[in-house]
Design a protein around this motif. Structure first.
Motif, PDB file in Angstrom:
ATOM      1  N   THR A 194     133.889  38.453 122.623  1.00 26.51           N
ATOM      2  CA  THR A 194     133.138  38.157 121.393  1.00 26.51           C
ATOM      3  C   THR A 194     131.647  38.031 121.698  1.00 26.51           C
ATOM      4  O   THR A 194     130.807  38.490 120.924  1.00 26.51           O
ATOM      5  CB  THR A 194     133.621  36.844 120.714  1.00 26.51           C
ATOM      6  OG1 THR A 194     133.317  35.729 121.541  1.00 26.51           O
ATOM      7  CG2 THR A 194     135.113  36.859 120.419  1.00 26.51           C
ATOM      8  N   ILE A 243     141.250  34.486 118.470  1.00 32.12           N
ATOM      9  CA  ILE A 243     140.605  35.102 117.298  1.00 32.12           C
ATOM     10  C   ILE A 243     140.765  34.175 116.093  1.00 32.12           C
ATOM     11  O   ILE A 243     139.807  33.874 115.394  1.00 32.12           O
ATOM     12  CB  ILE A 243     141.237  36.468 116.957  1.00 32.12           C
ATOM     13  CG1 ILE A 243     141.045  37.442 118.126  1.00 32.12           C
ATOM     14  CG2 ILE A 243     140.632  37.044 115.675  1.00 32.12           C
ATOM     15  CD1 ILE A 243     141.795  38.749 117.956  1.00 32.12           C
ATOM     16  N   CYS A 250     133.090  40.998 111.811  1.00 30.72           N
ATOM     17  CA  CYS A 250     133.879  39.746 111.771  1.00 30.72           C
ATOM     18  C   CYS A 250     134.165  39.344 110.325  1.00 30.72           C
ATOM     19  O   CYS A 250     135.269  38.911 109.996  1.00 30.72           O
ATOM     20  CB  CYS A 250     133.153  38.609 112.480  1.00 30.72           C
ATOM     21  SG  CYS A 250     133.084  38.822 114.261  1.00 30.72           S
ATOM     22  N   ARG A 308     144.235  41.672 115.205  1.00 31.47           N
ATOM     23  CA  ARG A 308     144.133  41.888 116.644  1.00 31.47           C
ATOM     24  C   ARG A 308     143.880  43.364 116.940  1.00 31.47           C
ATOM     25  O   ARG A 308     143.036  43.714 117.781  1.00 31.47           O
ATOM     26  CB  ARG A 308     145.432  41.409 117.310  1.00 31.47           C
ATOM     27  CG  ARG A 308     145.354  41.381 118.809  1.00 31.47           C
ATOM     28  CD  ARG A 308     146.391  40.453 119.425  1.00 31.47           C
ATOM     29  NE  ARG A 308     146.426  40.679 120.849  1.00 31.47           N
ATOM     30  CZ  ARG A 308     147.401  41.317 121.488  1.00 31.47           C
ATOM     31  NH1 ARG A 308     148.454  41.743 120.830  1.00 31.47           N
ATOM     32  NH2 ARG A 308     147.330  41.502 122.785  1.00 31.47           N
ATOM     33  N   TYR A 345     140.227  44.274 116.140  1.00 34.46           N
ATOM     34  CA  TYR A 345     139.313  43.803 117.187  1.00 34.46           C
ATOM     35  C   TYR A 345     139.435  44.680 118.431  1.00 34.46           C
ATOM     36  O   TYR A 345     138.435  45.052 119.037  1.00 34.46           O
ATOM     37  CB  TYR A 345     139.587  42.329 117.538  1.00 34.46           C
ATOM     38  CG  TYR A 345     138.864  41.371 116.619  1.00 34.46           C
ATOM     39  CD1 TYR A 345     137.668  40.767 117.015  1.00 34.46           C
ATOM     40  CD2 TYR A 345     139.353  41.072 115.347  1.00 34.46           C
ATOM     41  CE1 TYR A 345     136.989  39.886 116.178  1.00 34.46           C
ATOM     42  CE2 TYR A 345     138.684  40.200 114.507  1.00 34.46           C
ATOM     43  CZ  TYR A 345     137.512  39.606 114.914  1.00 34.46           C
ATOM     44  OH  TYR A 345     136.840  38.748 114.096  1.00 34.46           O
TER      45      TYR A 345
END
Lengths: 325, 325
Positions: free
Chosen positions: A244, A235, A259, A271, A274
């Motif tokens: 992704t 990342i 993002c 983290r 995501y």
């Protein structure tokens, strides 16, 4: 304590053979500029998975053990050579628990050591006596594909329009292809038909792709301790992964906004954000399904084999594909 | 105008075959990151001396023409690969009349393109059908020696205690060895005895060493226009040559003083001062004798051949060894 099962014992035994074989290469002491980094690049805490696969595949067909060892050493040295050069290109400082060759010495030394290792691998595959021309040819065709895989990887770094198919094709060339070669060499030395050999290649190829998908998933889901590397580093580096790309393909605009908004958080929170996004959007589930599909296709690639011939290879797949999904 | 003699015509014809063979390799267009620099690295204004030698040696023994072409292309591509990597290590900006690969692109691209070229050369030598195992093995043994030669060259850069023997051994591995391989491949494909093949290797090896000695002499004696490169560049770079080493071995103290005193002059005067020193001390004459000795030993290495078999190879030696001493 549980007794060691026969497969685990066999793996340990093959690894020992490979380490012993590498020690017995008996490389000259001089020129130091060449052979010292070559020896170094073959050491460290490597798992020797590729020579293990060559040997297991070959034993499934009662292949000649001496030929298998030469082929096993050749692929291991080829693999280690690609790591030495990839580490230069990617600027990686660590490899197999030690400084990478270009950090321990310099870029020129690492370039030459890599080529020396590659040449050494050629001399070893050239020692195989059973079907030698097939072994050499496939060895070098596979190496050319590894070069292509690395080239696509470098090209893709500069693009944010890669499809999931492009990505998996690149992974196939860069990673799966070498595992495919390993299994195939076992078949070639075991004097199997072209059809069986092609199936073995496909098994390794798909296994490598499945492994990469799992690795991409683990980067975001696993415990840091279990992975043994800094999680979330992909990342931080903005590296493309199955997740992704799947997220972008699902909804490019939404992904771009997400993002941008998550760029300022600290690593742990990033983290988590995501992870939640992948979970919420179904990207995580989709990626897990994809991994399962590749694993299933890898198994099916062995359908021409007898149960007995398949056994070691399926055990190997279980060994490689971590159970922590 | 004089009519073209048969040997000159044969050389021109072989060069044309090689250029045609390189064009017909039919490399894929993608990945561009790999194949564009590979194609570029095989182009430019190269003299194709090595494939010419493979072909001439092979024709001396009526070797199979298709095998010779594959071997010729393999050594030319191998040679061009080493140039791509050497240019990175030595920081050279120009090659064959065009920007070197790492200047035209970057270091990562050039590393990978070099490996791609090396792999391509393996696939081509693998296509030889006559004595394939010997061809393959000698090809890779010779490549390992090239790596060793390059390693010694890099090591020697950092030392000012190299003997003339060390230097000539390094030149033998780095330059002579590949010419040796070229001549030997002609013998192997021409199904000659081990003794004849060893003689052919020795011929190429010694020819390469003689060539380097002459090149070192020309650096200080030739007209700039005849050499087509900036003369005296070795002096400017402090590079070791047969002349600098012979001068140091003759009288280390005197040589050290001379080098120190001549460091501030302009390039033209510097070159003149070195020329006068080499002349006065007998170093120039000694180096010329050394070149003649190597040329003579190269000729003698062909003593097992018939006059007819020797003819093309001796013509080749004349072609390579410039007449301007």
């Amino acid at each position: 304590m549980a007794a060691t099962d026969p497969f685990t014992a066999e793996i340990a035994n093959i690894r020992q053979q490979v380490e012993e074989g590498l020690r017995q290469l008996d490389l000259p002491a001089r020129p130091q500029y060449l052979y010292e980094p070559v020896r170094y690049g073959l050491g460290g805490t490597a798992k020797r998975l590729r020579p293990v696969l060559v040997t297991l595949a070959g034993r499934s067909f009662d292949a000649d053990e001496s030929d298998l060892l030469n082929a096993a050493l050749a692929v291991e040295i080829l693999h280690n050579f690609t790591l030495v050069h990839d580490d230069i290109m990617d600027g990686d400082d660590q490899r197999h628990g030690q400084a990478s060759v270009h950090r321990r010495w310099d870029v020129s030394t690492a370039i030459l050591a890599g080529v020396g290792m590659f040449t050494l691998s050629q001399l070893l595959i050239g020692k195989v006596l059973t079907n030698p021309v097939d072994c050499w040819t496939r060895f070098n065709q596979a190496t050319m594909e590894i070069c292509e895989g690395q080239a696509y990887d470098k090209q893709f770094e500069q693009s944010d329009e890669i499809s999931l198919d492009d990505y998996l094709a690149m992974v196939g060339k860069k990673t799966g292809n070498l595992l495919g070669l390993c299994a195939e060499l076992g078949g070639i030395i075991g004097e199997q038909s072209n059809e069986i050999c092609a199936g073995l290649y496909r098994f390794g190829l798909l296994l490598g792709q499945a492994f990469q998908i799992q690795d991409d998933i683990l980067e975001i889901t696993a415990d840091a301790t279990a992975m043994g590397k800094s999680l979330g580093s992909d990342i931080a580096a903005g590296k493309q992964t199955v997740l992704t790309i799947a997220a972008r393909e699902r909804n490019p605009g939404e992904w771009q906004v997400f993002c941008r908004e998550n760029v300022k958080l600290n690593p742990v929170d990033t983290r988590k954000a995501y992870y939640d996004y992948y979970q919420l959007t179904g990207v995580l589930q989709h990626s897990r399904q994809l991994a399962d599909e590749y694993i299933e296709k890898a198994r099916q690639a062995l359908s021409e084999l007898t149960d007995d011939q398949r056994r070691r290879l399926l055990n190997f797949a279980d060994l490689v594909l971590t159970r922590k999904k």
